[in-house]
Design an enzyme around this catalytic site. Structure first.
Site, mmCIF file in Angstrom:
data_model
loop_
_atom_site.group_PDB
_atom_site.id
_atom_site.type_symbol
_atom_site.label_atom_id
_atom_site.label_comp_id
_atom_site.label_asym_id
_atom_site.label_seq_id
_atom_site.Cartn_x
_atom_site.Cartn_y
_atom_site.Cartn_z
ATOM 1 N N THR A 37 20.963 -64.519 -3.192
ATOM 2 C CA THR A 37 22.403 -64.750 -3.289
ATOM 3 C C THR A 37 22.713 -66.181 -3.715
ATOM 4 O O THR A 37 23.804 -66.447 -4.207
ATOM 5 C CB THR A 37 23.093 -64.485 -1.938
ATOM 6 N N GLY A 123 6.124 -68.470 0.330
ATOM 7 C CA GLY A 123 7.564 -68.224 0.401
ATOM 8 C C GLY A 123 8.227 -68.993 1.526
ATOM 9 O O GLY A 123 9.322 -68.650 1.959
ATOM 10 N N LEU A 124 7.573 -70.060 2.008
ATOM 11 C CA LEU A 124 8.180 -70.886 3.065
ATOM 12 C C LEU A 124 8.584 -72.252 2.517
ATOM 13 O O LEU A 124 8.818 -73.198 3.258
ATOM 14 C CB LEU A 124 7.217 -71.025 4.249
ATOM 15 N N SER A 127 7.055 -76.355 -1.664
ATOM 16 C CA SER A 127 7.386 -77.270 -2.765
ATOM 17 C C SER A 127 8.739 -77.945 -2.527
ATOM 18 O O SER A 127 8.872 -79.140 -2.761
ATOM 19 C CB SER A 127 7.327 -76.578 -4.128
ATOM 20 N N ASP A 171 16.445 -73.579 -0.729
ATOM 21 C CA ASP A 171 15.237 -74.118 -0.094
ATOM 22 C C ASP A 171 15.361 -75.620 0.150
ATOM 23 O O ASP A 171 15.058 -76.120 1.236
ATOM 24 C CB ASP A 171 14.011 -73.841 -0.976
ATOM 25 N N TYR A 220 11.732 -63.191 -11.167
ATOM 26 C CA TYR A 220 12.868 -63.935 -10.598
ATOM 27 C C TYR A 220 13.896 -64.233 -11.690
ATOM 28 O O TYR A 220 15.091 -63.982 -11.525
ATOM 29 C CB TYR A 220 12.334 -65.234 -9.983
HETATM 30 C C1 GLA Z 1 13.325 -68.591 -3.807
HETATM 31 C C2 GLA Z 1 14.253 -69.584 -4.497
HETATM 32 C C3 GLA Z 1 15.591 -69.696 -3.751
HETATM 33 C C4 GLA Z 1 16.201 -68.308 -3.533
HETATM 34 C C5 GLA Z 1 15.171 -67.334 -2.971
HETATM 35 C C6 GLA Z 1 15.685 -65.923 -2.906
HETATM 36 O O1 GLA Z 1 12.987 -69.065 -2.545
HETATM 37 O O2 GLA Z 1 13.644 -70.863 -4.541
HETATM 38 O O3 GLA Z 1 16.459 -70.536 -4.441
HETATM 39 O O4 GLA Z 1 16.758 -67.818 -4.719
HETATM 40 O O5 GLA Z 1 13.967 -67.325 -3.717
HETATM 41 O O6 GLA Z 1 16.718 -65.817 -1.986
#
Ligand code: GLA
Length: 380
Positions: A37, A123-124, A127, A171, A220
């Site tokens: 989102t 995914g945490l 970076s 992030d 993505y």
């Molecule tokens: C990655 C991207 C974020 C966000 C998520 C999905 O973590 O870096 O900006 O778009 O995916 O919610």
């Protein structure tokens, strides 16, 4: 054992023969709800986690940055004058320096050590943590005022323009602006932040599937452009501006894939709103249910889940202490997140890891985490 301040001070002292002048900590993040989102100008609900990137440093009198990475056992050095792109972990530091300089900041060189315990590629947001930590380090030695939203934007710019990954703002902003004990409701258009308290007696558990998928970037970017197509169809700036009513009136005119992508984003924004209400009421069951719905939407409409993520979420939901579970982050691999009864979190972690491993053959990792403050710099 999580990394501590003492660990990073010891690393610095071993290399430089004296203690550092500054210690920086920049956390990773996990997103409770509001996935895919952020680049639709929508709402997200991440929290800064206990795992973080640490930097111990001291300023230099020249315009060089020299950093030893304890994780990669490698030293890198670059000049702040005339930087050019290369490869490897140091690019996150260079890219951040580039973005700060481009924003008009006069940077001081520094030297130090960097070490982290945010797993890479899970995914945490390791970076983003490195970018925000680097910004915090430069801010400390160059006397730049620390405004979390401004600095998060610069970290994002480093990621977009130097690293070449077209991410949104979530992030970096979660890492920069995290709050102890709270998730952050972020309006990704205004960057307005409202803290939402974690319900009492509830633990946040990160469930790493142990799977990493390539091609995440291209999938993505494809999702992003599908969202842009949908926004153009509705003649709005971003999908954030499309109400569910408007969507339902016109959805039939959209091609099937675009229709489903838009439905995910529009319903996900509504779920974030409800999730914050549930947190305000301390209603963990309602929050968990919304997380389950988010997963279904990501799996079916947005198509960014994976067999491993689905198996992990199933294993989590089987445990009686689980309120809800979903994939978190960009998807395709990496981590799921669950909220569970705190007193049962150890049993949950053990049983879910075993069930998942049995179902998939993959080795999982499980981290119970609190919500921590965002990036900090402490003078020694
Ligand atoms: C990655 C991207 C974020 C966000 C998520 C999905 O973590 O870096 O900006 O778009 O995916 O919610």
């Amino acid at each position: 054992m999580p990394l501590t301040r003492e660990d990073i001070v010891a690393q610095f002292s071993a290399r430089f023969g004296q203690p550092p002048e500054w210690i920086v900590r920049a956390p990773g993040r996990v997103n409770l709800i509001g996935e895919h989102t952020d680049y639709n100008d929508g709402f997200v609900l991440p929290l800064a986690i206990e795992r973080a990137i640490w930097i111990a440093l001291r300023p230099r009198h020249d315009r060089h940055v020299a950093v030893f990475s304890a994780d990669f056992d490698a030293r890198e050095e670059f000049s702040l004058d005339g930087m050019s792109k290369g490869s490897g972990w140091v690019e996150y530091l260079k890219g951040t320096a580039w973005a700060l300089a481009e924003a008009g900041h006069r940077l001081t060189g520094w030297e130090g050590v960097v070490q982290g315990d945010v797993p890479v590629g899970a995914g945490l947001s390791s970076s983003a943590a490195l970018e925000v930590g680097t910004a915090r380090a430069f801010a400390a030695v160059s006397h730049i005022e620390w405004d979390p939203a401004t600095m998060a934007r610069l970290g994002q710019r480093a990621e977009n323009r130097w690293i070449g990954v077209n991410c949104g703002i979530m992030d970096q902003l979660a890492s920069a602006a995290g709050q102890d004990g709270h998730a952050l409701l972020i309006d990704c258009r205004s960057l307005d932040i409202r803290p939402a308290p974690l319900p009492a007696g509830v633990a946040v558990v990160i469930l790493d599937t142990g799977t990493r998928r390539g091609l995440v970037d291209s999938a993505y970017n494809e999702r992003r452009s599908q969202c842009e197509t949908a926004a153009e169809f509705f003649r709005v700036r971003a999908l954030r501006d499309v109400s569910l009513e408007l969507y339902e009136q016109r959805a039939a005119e959209l091609p099937e894939i675009t229709r489903r992508r838009a439905r995910h984003v529009i319903t996900e924004n509504l779920r974030v709103e409800r999730a914050v209400d549930a947190m305000q009421r301390g209603d963990a069951a309602a929050l968990g249910k919304l997380m389950n719905e988010s997963h279904a939407s990501l799996q079916e409409d947005y198509e960014v889940s994976s067999d491993a993520l689905n198996a992990m979420v199933d294993a989590a939901r089987k445990h009686p202490a689980c309120f809800g579970a979903r994939m978190t982050g960009a998807g395709f691999g990496g981590c799921a997140v669950a909220i569970v009864q705190a007193e049962a979190s150890d049993d949950f972690a053990r049983r879910v890891a075993a069930d998942y491993q049995q179902a998939t053959g993959h080795s999982p990792a499980v981290y119970v985490t609190g919500a921590t403050p965002g990036a900090e710099a402490v003078r020694m």
